[in-house]
Design an enzyme around this catalytic site. Structure first.
Site, mmCIF file in Angstrom:
data_model
loop_
_atom_site.group_PDB
_atom_site.id
_atom_site.type_symbol
_atom_site.label_atom_id
_atom_site.label_comp_id
_atom_site.label_asym_id
_atom_site.label_seq_id
_atom_site.Cartn_x
_atom_site.Cartn_y
_atom_site.Cartn_z
ATOM 1 N N GLY A 86 40.085 25.889 20.598
ATOM 2 C CA GLY A 86 41.345 26.312 19.987
ATOM 3 C C GLY A 86 42.507 26.006 20.906
ATOM 4 N N GLY A 122 47.639 29.838 29.802
ATOM 5 C CA GLY A 122 48.342 29.211 28.689
ATOM 6 C C GLY A 122 49.524 28.347 29.092
ATOM 7 N N ARG A 172 55.350 17.935 21.839
ATOM 8 C CA ARG A 172 54.508 16.830 21.365
ATOM 9 C C ARG A 172 54.674 16.648 19.856
ATOM 10 N NH1 ARG A 172 48.386 16.601 23.269
ATOM 11 N NH2 ARG A 172 48.062 18.409 21.919
ATOM 12 N N ASP A 248 36.892 17.362 20.384
ATOM 13 C CA ASP A 248 38.179 18.014 20.132
ATOM 14 C C ASP A 248 39.341 17.111 20.528
ATOM 15 O OD1 ASP A 248 36.918 18.878 22.760
ATOM 16 O OD2 ASP A 248 38.998 19.397 23.159
ATOM 17 N N ASN A 249 39.041 15.951 21.146
ATOM 18 C CA ASN A 249 40.081 14.983 21.500
ATOM 19 C C ASN A 249 40.029 13.750 20.613
ATOM 20 O OD1 ASN A 249 41.037 16.593 23.571
ATOM 21 N ND2 ASN A 249 39.797 15.620 25.136
ATOM 22 N N ASP A 258 45.849 13.777 23.820
ATOM 23 C CA ASP A 258 45.453 14.460 25.051
ATOM 24 C C ASP A 258 45.247 13.500 26.215
ATOM 25 O OD1 ASP A 258 45.706 17.015 24.102
ATOM 26 O OD2 ASP A 258 43.657 17.144 23.394
#
Length: 470
Positions: A86, A122, A172, A248-249, A258
């Protein structure tokens, strides 16, 4: 919400998905944001106008009108191991509608803790955010699909890593942030209804012209395979090593995403890796096509419940569709390398001729980019390769193939358009980042960004970036 001078046009279709796919977020303001980089040309493309004064938005201190800040849930295989993930340090402000009617995600990377932070702070450090800006914009100008960077702000706050570092946030821009890992999350933790909703959203977002096909899941699978086959070929053709090709990339849109431990090849080395934890070379340059196929197989697995009611038939459909990836990749790569070498048409021996060159480049540790430039301009200096008899023999065969004597001028023009004069070499990127992060001198960062804006121009300004470190 912020009083904004910019022409933000936020829509929020993602929030229409089941709420298990995201968590609504409050913003995490920072103490003293300062604008470090701003992409004026991208802002104009997005129809936003001048945004330099909107530092509060780029810092996550205020949200534009109609923005709906959220963090996306997804999972993924990291170095082959499945885990729940996530947006642990990113907040999606929403989907901005451009003047051309395209929808793009506006995301703040390094914007603070989310429910998916897994104990992390974070936040992001200035160096990696500058790196992503430099690399993603260079990729865009090379003509390779990628997320883009709109701005970088320093936060006025420190982040703790192995040492104390200056904090920063990257804005981004992406066609979307849907990943293979998003579908893995839906398959593992959701229902078939959730999965079907995600498929519909992906098609509406990225492939609306194919939305009426009979089998939506199969349509999506074919489209993602096609776009990833093209993307990975693009990477290989310019010598780009992503470094961490976790599921996830890998995006559903076919964009590069990423930019962590990534780099472009200097010396041609198929086994080159750029992640310090990739000790077994899983994500080495030569392995990228096979890893893409592996990731797409994981994607296909998530779609099995929607491909066919009978599991065996669903597996058969997925398997037959996945077989097309390798063929499409090879076709894309071979088409691209023919252009790099000035080859007209197709001949049966082309692939062998290319592989002979690559084998010689590997043996003599030749610079990848500069070898193709030497062939383009017929200036053979600076490489041991060019002194080898085997290269002289290869050169004779190549000149016969491209009809060099007949079309030498046209040949050079063709090759100039497909062999970049400049790539953001890791040495120069690190040099620029050191100056920026250690001395707050952004001259080298800005110069490198400017030099990579038109990589096929072959200007004198780009010449100094041609040579790798000794």
């Amino acid at each position: 919400m912020a009083e904004s001078n910019a022409n933000w046009q936020f829509t929020n279709h993602y929030t229409k998905l089941p709420e298990k796919f995201f968590s609504r977020m409050a913003l995490n303001p920072v103490r003293e944001p300062k604008l470090v980089l701003f992409n004026e040309s991208l802002a104009q493309e997005l129809g936003l106008g001048a945004l330099q004064e909107e530092i509060a938005i780029f810092a996550g201190n205020e949200a534009p009108e109609n923005a709906t800040p959220l963090a996306q849930a997804y999972a993924g295989h990291q170095f082959g191991h499945f885990t729940m993930l996530g947006d642990g340090r990113a907040i999606l402000l929403g989907e901005h509608l451009t003047p051309e009617g395209n929808s793009v995600d506006i995301q703040l990377k390094g914007a603070g803790r989310t429910p998916y932070s897994r104990g992390g702070d974070g936040r992001a450090a200035l160096g990696p955010m500058l790196r992503e800006y430099i690399m993603s914009e260079a990729m865009h100008h090379l003509g390779i699909p990628t997320t883009r960077a709109l701005a970088v702000v320093s936060t006025g706050e420190d982040v703790m890593r192995e040492e104390v570092l200056e904090g920063a946030i990257l804005t981004r821009v992406a066609a979307s942030h849907l990943r293979v890992g998003t579908f893995q999350y839906a398959y593992q933790f959701g229902t078939d209804t959730d999965l079907s909703a995600l498929v519909t959203y992906a098609l509406e977002t990225h492939y609306p012209e194919q939305i009426d096909q009979e089998n939506s899941a199969l349509t999506l699978l074919k489209a993602v395979i096609q776009h990833q086959a093209s993307l990975i070929a693009d990477w290989q053709l310019v010598g780009f090593v992503h470094g961490v090709m976790n599921t996830d990339n890998m995006t559903i849109s076919g964009e590069t995403i990423d930019y962590g431990p990534c780099a472009f090849l200097d010396t041609y080395d198929p086994e080159a890796v750029f992640s310090s934890i990739d000790r077994n070379g899983r994500y080495a340059y030569a392995n990228q096509p096979a890893i893409a196929e592996w990731n797409l197989t994981r994607f296909a697995e998530t779609l099995l419940p929607l491909l066919h009611d009978d599991e065996k038939e669903a597996v058969k459909i997925a398997t037959e569709t996945l077989y097309t990836f390798r063929k499409q990749y090879v076709e894309n790569w071979l088409s691209g390398v023919r252009k790099k070498l000035g080859m007209d048409g197709e001949e049966a021996e082309d692939e062998q001729l290319v592989n002979e060159l690559l084998a010689l480049m590997e043996k003599y540790e030749a610079d990848y980019t500069n070898t193709f430039l030497a062939l383009t301009f017929q200036v053979f200096t600076g490489e041991v390769l060019f002194e080898a008899e085997a290269f002289e023999n290869w050169l004779i065969k190549w000149k016969l193939r491209v009809r060099f004597d007949e079309r030498s001028e046209a040949l050079m023009m063709q090759m100039k358009q497909h062999n970049p004069a400049i790539i953001p070499r890791n040495y120069y990127v690190e040099e620029a980042l050191q100056a920026a992060t250690k001395h707050h001198n952004f001259t080298k960062v800005n110069e490198l960004i400017e030099a990579t804006k038109n990589p096929y121009a072959h200007t004198n300004f780009q010449e100094k970036y041609k040579y790798p470190p000794k």
